[in-house]
Design a protein around this motif. Structure first.
Motif, PDB file in Angstrom:
ATOM      1  N   THR A 171     -28.383  29.650 110.286  1.00 61.48           N
ATOM      2  CA  THR A 171     -28.316  30.519 109.118  1.00 61.48           C
ATOM      3  C   THR A 171     -29.715  31.014 108.771  1.00 61.48           C
ATOM      4  O   THR A 171     -30.721  30.346 109.054  1.00 61.48           O
ATOM      5  CB  THR A 171     -27.723  29.788 107.906  1.00 61.48           C
ATOM      6  N   GLN A 183     -27.700  35.266 102.428  1.00 60.00           N
ATOM      7  CA  GLN A 183     -27.684  34.283 103.511  1.00 60.00           C
ATOM      8  C   GLN A 183     -26.790  34.814 104.621  1.00 60.00           C
ATOM      9  O   GLN A 183     -25.668  35.260 104.371  1.00 60.00           O
ATOM     10  CB  GLN A 183     -27.179  32.937 102.997  1.00 60.00           C
ATOM     11  N   TYR A 184     -27.303  34.761 105.858  1.00 65.20           N
ATOM     12  CA  TYR A 184     -26.629  35.414 106.976  1.00 65.20           C
ATOM     13  C   TYR A 184     -26.554  34.470 108.170  1.00 65.20           C
ATOM     14  O   TYR A 184     -27.323  33.501 108.274  1.00 65.20           O
ATOM     15  CB  TYR A 184     -27.382  36.693 107.392  1.00 65.20           C
ATOM     16  N   ASP A 185     -25.613  34.790 109.060  1.00 66.05           N
ATOM     17  CA  ASP A 185     -25.534  34.114 110.349  1.00 66.05           C
ATOM     18  C   ASP A 185     -26.650  34.664 111.230  1.00 66.05           C
ATOM     19  O   ASP A 185     -26.778  35.884 111.416  1.00 66.05           O
ATOM     20  CB  ASP A 185     -24.172  34.361 110.983  1.00 66.05           C
ATOM     21  N   GLU A 188     -25.986  37.202 113.965  1.00 57.88           N
ATOM     22  CA  GLU A 188     -25.606  38.560 113.575  1.00 57.88           C
ATOM     23  C   GLU A 188     -26.789  39.387 113.103  1.00 57.88           C
ATOM     24  O   GLU A 188     -26.602  40.522 112.657  1.00 57.88           O
ATOM     25  CB  GLU A 188     -24.550  38.496 112.467  1.00 57.88           C
ATOM     26  N   LEU A 189     -28.000  38.840 113.194  1.00 55.24           N
ATOM     27  CA  LEU A 189     -29.196  39.543 112.757  1.00 55.24           C
ATOM     28  C   LEU A 189     -30.028  39.969 113.961  1.00 55.24           C
ATOM     29  O   LEU A 189     -30.052  39.290 114.988  1.00 55.24           O
ATOM     30  CB  LEU A 189     -30.053  38.655 111.845  1.00 55.24           C
ATOM     31  N   TRP A 242     -28.188  43.633 110.034  1.00 53.50           N
ATOM     32  CA  TRP A 242     -27.064  42.688 110.016  1.00 53.50           C
ATOM     33  C   TRP A 242     -25.845  43.397 110.581  1.00 53.50           C
ATOM     34  O   TRP A 242     -25.369  44.385 110.020  1.00 53.50           O
ATOM     35  CB  TRP A 242     -26.798  42.205 108.596  1.00 53.50           C
ATOM     36  N   SER A 244     -22.163  42.380 111.522  1.00 52.91           N
ATOM     37  CA  SER A 244     -21.134  41.356 111.480  1.00 52.91           C
ATOM     38  C   SER A 244     -19.781  41.967 111.812  1.00 52.91           C
ATOM     39  O   SER A 244     -19.243  42.761 111.029  1.00 52.91           O
ATOM     40  CB  SER A 244     -21.073  40.708 110.086  1.00 52.91           C
ATOM     41  N   HIS A 250     -19.274  46.275 106.480  1.00 53.81           N
ATOM     42  CA  HIS A 250     -20.650  45.805 106.453  1.00 53.81           C
ATOM     43  C   HIS A 250     -21.297  45.841 107.839  1.00 53.81           C
ATOM     44  O   HIS A 250     -22.301  45.184 108.049  1.00 53.81           O
ATOM     45  CB  HIS A 250     -20.720  44.377 105.893  1.00 53.81           C
ATOM     46  N   VAL A 255     -30.781  44.872 106.170  1.00 47.68           N
ATOM     47  CA  VAL A 255     -31.091  43.838 105.184  1.00 47.68           C
ATOM     48  C   VAL A 255     -32.369  44.201 104.435  1.00 47.68           C
ATOM     49  O   VAL A 255     -32.434  44.169 103.218  1.00 47.68           O
ATOM     50  CB  VAL A 255     -31.227  42.460 105.861  1.00 47.68           C
TER      51      VAL A 255
END
Length: 279
Positions: A171, A183-185, A188-189, A242, A244, A250, A255
């Motif tokens: 994360t 907060q992101y995976d 996926e960034l 990002w 996803s 999205h 970001v």
């Protein structure tokens, strides 16, 4: 495990910022009271009531000395002040700096540089110290990231953005100054380099984080394009994207977008790019 007890010799990060701001406020207040003591009490009070600038200075000095809501916390070493307080101090200090520079400049233009130099000597340099103190408050309250780049701890600072990566949970948490963006995976960034790589500089080799050097400081250059400054002095920029597939509406969102103003920003951007590729 025994926890380190904080003492006066081991102050929390950010305590120096609070001390510096209060010291500047006390110096401005002492000089203001000294100037008022040289005038009649009734005349000074009537001048304060009829002067909007005096009211602004009173509010500024109150915020600068008491710093409501300020607290030094180790998790945010560069942001011990609440966001509203930091922005208010920056605005008031900028207005004070402009007013002080305008007042000194207008006096020097009307009276001449010789009399201006005599006035500076008569006030013990206060005509030059006052704008410097206002400028110091503006500089202390400038936009900054929450922390410095620490590659070993997976913490990166790019401009006013701070990025923390947790390899165990995969994360990423992104902060804009003191505000949490989200907060992101980490899978996926991705980092997109807005400037083309320099044609004369070959790509730097990828360096594993286990041999990245001492914590808190950059190690060897990481695997990412070598950025060159664009035309007309424009600084290169990066975007954290990002993408996803599970989040409807999205897909491919930005970001943040930040300019790489310093070498530390460039090192942090390369390290973040390499780290996201390795997750």
């Amino acid at each position: 495990m025994a926890r380190t007890k904080e003492t006066r010799a081991n102050a929390a990060p950010g305590a120096g910022t609070i001390f510096a701001l209060r010291a500047i406020g006390l110096m401005l207040l002492a000089r203001w009271l000294f100037s008022m003591a040289q005038m009649d009490l009734g005349a000074s009070l009537s001048a304060m009531v009829s002067s909007p600038w005096a009211c602004i200075n009173l509010v500024f000095l109150f915020l600068l000395i008491f710093l409501p809501g300020a607290r030094a916390v180790a998790e945010r070493p560069f942001h011990p002040l609440p966001q509203w307080l930091r922005q208010a101090l920056r605005l008031f200090a900028f207005l004070g700096f402009l007013f002080a520079v305008w007042s000194v400049g207008a006096f020097a233009a009307s009276a001449g540089w010789r009399r201006a130099a005599q006035a500076v000597a008569a006030t013990n340099g206060w005509l030059l110290a006052a704008p410097a103190l206002y400028a110091a408050v503006v500089w202390i309250c400038r936009p900054r990231a929450l922390w410095r780049t620490n590659i070993a701890a997976r913490r990166y600072a790019i401009g006013r953005y701070a990025v923390a990566l947790d390899p165990a949970t995969r994360t990423v948490v992104v902060w804009a100054e003191r505000r949490k963006v989200g907060q992101y995976d980490a899978r996926e960034l991705s980092v997109r380099w807005a400037a083309a790589p320099s044609v004369n500089v070959p790509p730097a080799p990828v360096v594993a984080f286990g041999v990245a050097g001492e914590p808190g400081g950059p190690a060897a250059p990481l695997g990412a394009p070598a950025l060159a400054r664009g035309g007309f002095g424009r600084r290169p920029k990066i975007e954290l994207l990002w993408d996803s597939p599970a989040a409807a509406g999205h897909n491919r969102q930005t970001v943040f977008r930040a300019a790489l103003n310093t070498e530390g920003d460039r090192v942090a951007a390369r390290a973040l790019d390499t780290s996201l590729r390795q997750v």
